[in-house]
Write an enzyme that holds these catalytic residues in place. Structure first.
Site, PDB file in Angstrom:
ATOM      1  N   MET A 154      12.744  28.135  70.476  1.00 17.24           N
ATOM      2  CA  MET A 154      12.610  27.304  69.463  1.00 17.24           C
ATOM      3  C   MET A 154      13.458  27.978  68.440  1.00 17.24           C
ATOM      4  O   MET A 154      13.098  28.502  67.428  1.00 17.24           O
ATOM      5  CB  MET A 154      11.353  27.265  69.363  1.00 17.24           C
ATOM      6  CG  MET A 154      10.757  26.308  68.087  1.00 17.24           C
ATOM      7  SD  MET A 154      10.759  24.770  68.706  1.00 17.24           S
ATOM      8  CE  MET A 154       9.420  24.246  67.611  1.00 17.24           C
ATOM      9  N   GLY A 155      14.986  27.751  68.582  1.00 17.89           N
ATOM     10  CA  GLY A 155      15.925  28.185  67.278  1.00 17.89           C
ATOM     11  C   GLY A 155      16.036  26.924  66.759  1.00 17.89           C
ATOM     12  O   GLY A 155      15.258  26.058  66.640  1.00 17.89           O
ATOM     13  N   ILE A 157      18.359  24.685  67.239  1.00 16.48           N
ATOM     14  CA  ILE A 157      18.444  23.254  67.784  1.00 16.48           C
ATOM     15  C   ILE A 157      17.135  22.706  68.415  1.00 16.48           C
ATOM     16  O   ILE A 157      16.868  21.603  68.380  1.00 16.48           O
ATOM     17  CB  ILE A 157      19.710  23.392  68.819  1.00 16.48           C
ATOM     18  CG1 ILE A 157      20.876  23.581  68.313  1.00 16.48           C
ATOM     19  CG2 ILE A 157      19.699  21.941  69.720  1.00 16.48           C
ATOM     20  CD1 ILE A 157      22.147  24.296  69.464  1.00 16.48           C
ATOM     21  N   THR A 236      20.301  20.723  77.398  1.00 19.76           N
ATOM     22  CA  THR A 236      21.405  20.473  76.362  1.00 19.76           C
ATOM     23  C   THR A 236      21.825  21.983  76.081  1.00 19.76           C
ATOM     24  O   THR A 236      22.796  21.971  75.351  1.00 19.76           O
ATOM     25  CB  THR A 236      21.041  20.045  75.273  1.00 19.76           C
ATOM     26  OG1 THR A 236      19.926  20.509  74.558  1.00 19.76           O
ATOM     27  CG2 THR A 236      20.927  18.355  75.366  1.00 19.76           C
ATOM     28  N   ARG A 238      22.787  25.443  78.344  1.00 19.59           N
ATOM     29  CA  ARG A 238      23.952  25.697  79.480  1.00 19.59           C
ATOM     30  C   ARG A 238      23.319  25.393  80.839  1.00 19.59           C
ATOM     31  O   ARG A 238      22.174  25.648  81.245  1.00 19.59           O
ATOM     32  CB  ARG A 238      24.255  27.262  79.172  1.00 19.59           C
ATOM     33  CG  ARG A 238      25.008  27.620  78.099  1.00 19.59           C
ATOM     34  CD  ARG A 238      26.480  27.114  78.175  1.00 19.59           C
ATOM     35  NE  ARG A 238      27.028  27.392  77.014  1.00 19.59           N
ATOM     36  CZ  ARG A 238      27.320  26.508  75.785  1.00 19.59           C
ATOM     37  NH1 ARG A 238      26.933  25.539  75.820  1.00 19.59           N
ATOM     38  NH2 ARG A 238      28.041  27.145  74.989  1.00 19.59           N
ATOM     39  N   GLU A 267      30.084  23.697  85.749  1.00 17.60           N
ATOM     40  CA  GLU A 267      30.735  22.726  84.859  1.00 17.60           C
ATOM     41  C   GLU A 267      32.134  22.705  84.954  1.00 17.60           C
ATOM     42  O   GLU A 267      32.458  23.841  85.090  1.00 17.60           O
ATOM     43  CB  GLU A 267      30.379  22.886  83.406  1.00 17.60           C
ATOM     44  CG  GLU A 267      30.117  21.703  82.780  1.00 17.60           C
ATOM     45  CD  GLU A 267      29.317  22.056  81.249  1.00 17.60           C
ATOM     46  OE1 GLU A 267      28.294  22.211  81.351  1.00 17.60           O
ATOM     47  OE2 GLU A 267      30.151  22.096  80.426  1.00 17.60           O
ATOM     48  N   HIS A 285      28.518  17.074  78.598  1.00 26.02           N
ATOM     49  CA  HIS A 285      28.464  18.115  77.692  1.00 26.02           C
ATOM     50  C   HIS A 285      29.045  17.472  76.256  1.00 26.02           C
ATOM     51  O   HIS A 285      30.069  18.006  75.892  1.00 26.02           O
ATOM     52  CB  HIS A 285      29.326  19.352  77.988  1.00 26.02           C
ATOM     53  CG  HIS A 285      29.051  20.694  77.589  1.00 26.02           C
ATOM     54  ND1 HIS A 285      29.135  21.914  77.886  1.00 26.02           N
ATOM     55  CD2 HIS A 285      28.427  20.720  76.106  1.00 26.02           C
ATOM     56  CE1 HIS A 285      28.660  22.729  77.053  1.00 26.02           C
ATOM     57  NE2 HIS A 285      28.400  22.264  75.920  1.00 26.02           N
TER      58      HIS A 285
HETATM   59  C1  DGY Z   1      27.996  25.058  72.055  1.00 21.95           C
HETATM   60  O1  DGY Z   1      28.581  25.107  70.720  1.00 21.95           O
HETATM   61  O2  DGY Z   1      27.677  26.049  72.592  1.00 21.95           O
HETATM   62  C2  DGY Z   1      27.925  23.736  72.529  1.00 21.95           C
HETATM   63  O3  DGY Z   1      27.685  23.601  73.896  1.00 21.95           O
HETATM   64  C3  DGY Z   1      29.466  22.835  72.533  1.00 21.95           C
HETATM   65  O4  DGY Z   1      29.060  21.816  72.609  1.00 21.95           O
END
Ligand code: DGY
Length: 320
Positions: A154-155, A157, A236, A238, A267, A285
């Site tokens: 919970m940062g 983003i 979303t 890694r 990836e 991505h």
């Molecule tokens: C990040 O900045 O780490 C993102 O994954 C780029 O889209």
């Protein structure tokens, strides 16, 4: 004048600021730079501005040479950089936090909606010109209202994603290492849970933690086995946080209901098993991929590199 190497194409604002003060060598082709070309290009660099597609490891640092002062990643994630190896050589590492929070949360929320409402599947039916008809039981999904969104990490983003989900009527639960600020807990009516509790009780589990050896395959066979059969996984963050083959197996066997993925374990390769699954939404991505966000990321990376080269306090410094 210092020698600055920019390892990939970046928006012009950031690049011009670097060029105004230093001698800049930038990779300007659309395709990512090859490893061999990268190792040659960084020789003699005082500062490297890197993209997340470039691995900054001992070998690259050796190729750059002992004069290298900084590596400024144009990303908030920096798992492409061996930070301890940089630290050993006195090379400062920076990232671009903050500016991609909202864009990435938009993508997380989009994936939540796409996965739970079967939007990828629906679009494929139309594009394939398959016969279809409105029906009471046709392509039903899961409503979000009253469902629990579990946020892992919970940062900034994670919080921005939770705000969106709350507006859609979801209940917010989360796990994180340090306590969450009281005002955020209150605003989101967010409930702290252990990772195990979160996995077992969430209807949608969304990953927002950084990738490190500690989070490698955090979501694997055992974790999928403990999720609700009706639950969805969203990633979303890694790719390697998720054991991709275990996810394929869980999606195939109905162990979980669906997944929305913006990132992949190897990836840009994607596990072929995922490609066959209608209950997996797959996008390449795109978390930070807006014109405004990418410009801001390049600008911050330039600010970081310029400050270090000027001998000032390094902003957005990351440490191991
Ligand atoms: C990040 O900045 O780490 C993102 O994954 C780029 O889209």
């Amino acid at each position: 004048m210092a020698r600055v190497v920019v390892t990939g194409k970046i928006p012009s604002g950031g690049l011009e600021r670097l060029k105004a003060e230093h001698e800049v060598t930038a990779w300007e082709k659309d395709d990512a730079i090859s490893r061999a070309e990268l190792l040659t290009m960084v020789a003699g660099a005082d500062a490297i501005v890197s993209l997340l597609t470039e691995k900054i490891d001992d070998k690259l640092l050796d190729s750059a040479g002992p004069q290298l002062k900084s590596v400024s990643n144009v990303a908030v994630g920096y798992n492409n950089i061996d930070v301890p190896a940089c630290e050993k050589r006195g090379v400062l590492v920076t990232n671009t936090p903050g500016v991609l929070t909202e864009a990435t949360a938009d993508i997380a929320m989009s994936l939540i909606l796409m996965a739970t409402r079967r939007l990828g599947e629906g679009e494929r039916v139309i594009r394939a010109q398959e016969p279809w008809q409105w029906g009471m039981f046709y392509m039903l999904g899961m409503g979000l209202q009253g469902r629990q969104l579990g946020i892992v990490g919970m940062g900034q983003i994670g919080i921005a994603t939770a705000r969106r989900a709350k507006a859609f009527g979801m209940n917010i639960a989360y796990t994180r290492r340090s306590p969450l600020e009281d005002n955020v807990v209150k605003e989101l009516d967010a409930k702290y849970m252990s990772m195990d509790e979160l996995i077992e009780s969430s209807d949608v589990l969304s990953l927002h933690c950084p990738y490190s050896p500690a989070t490698h395959h955090l979501m694997s066979e055992n974790q999928f086995a403990r999720m609700k059969k009706t639950a969805f996984l969203i990633n979303t963050a890694r790719g390697p946080i998720v054991h991709e083959q275990a996810l394929v197996d869980a999606l195939k066997s109905g162990q979980i209901a669906g997944a929305g993925l913006d990132v992949f374990e190897n990836e840009p390769a994607v596990n072929p098993g995922l490609l066959e699954l209608d209950n997996a939404v797959l996008i390449p991505h795109l978390g930070s991929a807006t014109v405004e966000t990418r410009a801001a990321m390049a600008d911050i990376a330039a600010t970081n590199a310029l400050a270090i080269l000027a001998g000032a306090q390094a902003p957005n410094l990351v440490t191991s």
